[in-house]
Design a protein around this motif. Structure first.
Motif, PDB file in Angstrom:
ATOM      1  N   LEU A 242       1.457  -0.823  -5.510  1.00  0.00           N
ATOM      2  CA  LEU A 242       1.579  -1.512  -4.220  1.00  0.00           C
ATOM      3  C   LEU A 242       0.837  -2.849  -4.237  1.00  0.00           C
ATOM      4  O   LEU A 242       1.335  -3.854  -3.741  1.00  0.00           O
ATOM      5  N   VAL A 243      -0.375  -2.854  -4.792  1.00  0.00           N
ATOM      6  CA  VAL A 243      -1.165  -4.087  -4.885  1.00  0.00           C
ATOM      7  C   VAL A 243      -0.424  -5.111  -5.738  1.00  0.00           C
ATOM      8  O   VAL A 243      -0.316  -6.284  -5.373  1.00  0.00           O
TER       9      VAL A 243
ATOM     10  N   GLN B 273       2.518  -6.577  -3.892  1.00  0.00           N
ATOM     11  CA  GLN B 273       2.108  -7.535  -2.869  1.00  0.00           C
ATOM     12  C   GLN B 273       1.643  -8.845  -3.492  1.00  0.00           C
ATOM     13  O   GLN B 273       1.962  -9.913  -3.007  1.00  0.00           O
TER      14      GLN B 273
ATOM     15  N   TRP C  19      -6.989  -2.289   2.278  1.00  0.00           N
ATOM     16  CA  TRP C  19      -7.080  -0.846   2.493  1.00  0.00           C
ATOM     17  C   TRP C  19      -8.235  -0.253   1.707  1.00  0.00           C
ATOM     18  O   TRP C  19      -8.789   0.778   2.082  1.00  0.00           O
TER      19      TRP C  19
ATOM     20  N   ASN D 235      -3.950   1.395   9.483  1.00  0.00           N
ATOM     21  CA  ASN D 235      -2.813   0.563   9.135  1.00  0.00           C
ATOM     22  C   ASN D 235      -1.586   1.449   8.927  1.00  0.00           C
ATOM     23  O   ASN D 235      -1.636   2.392   8.135  1.00  0.00           O
TER      24      ASN D 235
ATOM     25  N   ALA E 113       1.422   5.192   2.937  1.00  0.00           N
ATOM     26  CA  ALA E 113       1.183   5.254   1.487  1.00  0.00           C
ATOM     27  C   ALA E 113       0.197   6.369   1.148  1.00  0.00           C
ATOM     28  O   ALA E 113       0.386   7.109   0.174  1.00  0.00           O
TER      29      ALA E 113
ATOM     30  N   ASP F   7       1.302   1.046   7.393  1.00  0.00           N
ATOM     31  CA  ASP F   7       1.794   1.124   6.016  1.00  0.00           C
ATOM     32  C   ASP F   7       0.782   1.812   5.108  1.00  0.00           C
ATOM     33  O   ASP F   7       1.147   2.555   4.199  1.00  0.00           O
ATOM     34  N   GLY F   8      -0.502   1.560   5.350  1.00  0.00           N
ATOM     35  CA  GLY F   8      -1.557   2.208   4.571  1.00  0.00           C
ATOM     36  C   GLY F   8      -1.539   3.705   4.768  1.00  0.00           C
ATOM     37  O   GLY F   8      -1.640   4.484   3.812  1.00  0.00           O
TER      38      GLY F   8
ATOM     39  N   TYR G  23      -1.048   3.254  -5.749  1.00  0.00           N
ATOM     40  CA  TYR G  23      -1.787   2.180  -5.064  1.00  0.00           C
ATOM     41  C   TYR G  23      -1.775   0.911  -5.912  1.00  0.00           C
ATOM     42  O   TYR G  23      -1.543  -0.187  -5.408  1.00  0.00           O
TER      43      TYR G  23
ATOM     44  N   GLU H  43      -3.386  -7.683   2.287  1.00  0.00           N
ATOM     45  CA  GLU H  43      -3.357  -6.557   3.230  1.00  0.00           C
ATOM     46  C   GLU H  43      -3.504  -5.228   2.506  1.00  0.00           C
ATOM     47  O   GLU H  43      -4.300  -4.383   2.893  1.00  0.00           O
ATOM     48  N   THR H  44      -2.745  -5.061   1.428  1.00  0.00           N
ATOM     49  CA  THR H  44      -2.816  -3.814   0.671  1.00  0.00           C
ATOM     50  C   THR H  44      -4.189  -3.646   0.041  1.00  0.00           C
ATOM     51  O   THR H  44      -4.749  -2.553   0.050  1.00  0.00           O
TER      52      THR H  44
END
Length: 167
Positions: free
Chosen positions: A151-152, A155, A33, A43, A49, A45-46, A148, A29-30
């Motif tokens: 975050l990736v 996840q 983005w 999104n 962020a 959450d996107g 970013y 999902e991340t």
């Protein structure tokens, strides 16, 4: 065969998908983005962020203006159109606005002349400019940012443990 393995995996996922109270979001999902600024902005959450990233660069007014325009474009009532126009103008457009956006003189002048009788299209040019600025400038920097990448990484680590055992 791989078809049967995939079919069994789908059945397994279908059977167990709602049984674990620690089920996590879909893998990637991340990373999704990164496909486009539209995917990111759509999104929740996107968007959060990206907004945090823009705050760190002192340019959060760009996404705030874009979101205000998105909300404005859904307005039906003429009285709400008038009040939202004034709020967007005073927050983002007028001289010394607290969240002054960087748009050209021509676009600013056009908006200033038309806010006395506003229509739903009065901010379209400015919104397009902000979208273009985010898509071409802020978005690529966001994808290269440590925030970013972190975050990736989180996840990916979380998805390796997608199904946590019951306690």
């Amino acid at each position: 065969t791989s078809y049967h393995r995939l079919h069994r995996q789908k059945n397994h996922n279908a059977i167990f998908k709602d049984r674990c109270c620690f089920h996590r979001s879909n893998a990637g999902e991340t990373m999704a983005w990164s496909e486009s600024v539209d995917t990111l902005l759509a999104n929740k959450d996107g968007l959060a962020a990206f907004s945090t990233f823009l705050k760190s660069e002192f340019s959060e007014e760009n996404v705030e203006f874009w979101l205000a325009c998105e909300d404005f474009n859904k307005t039906k009532s003429s009285t709400k159109i008038a009040s939202k126009t004034q709020r967007i103008y005073s927050d983002f457009i007028q001289a010394d606005a607290p969240k002054d956006i960087n748009i050209d003189f021509h676009t600013k002048t056009y908006i200033s002349r038309n806010i006395s009788e506003p229509t739903l299209s009065c901010f379209d040019d400015a919104q397009r400019l902000m979208y273009s600025l985010m898509a071409k400038d802020s978005f690529p920097r966001f994808l290269r940012s440590e925030a970013y990448k972190e975050l990736v990484k989180k996840q990916q680590n979380g998805n390796q443990k997608r199904w946590l055992p019951f306690l």
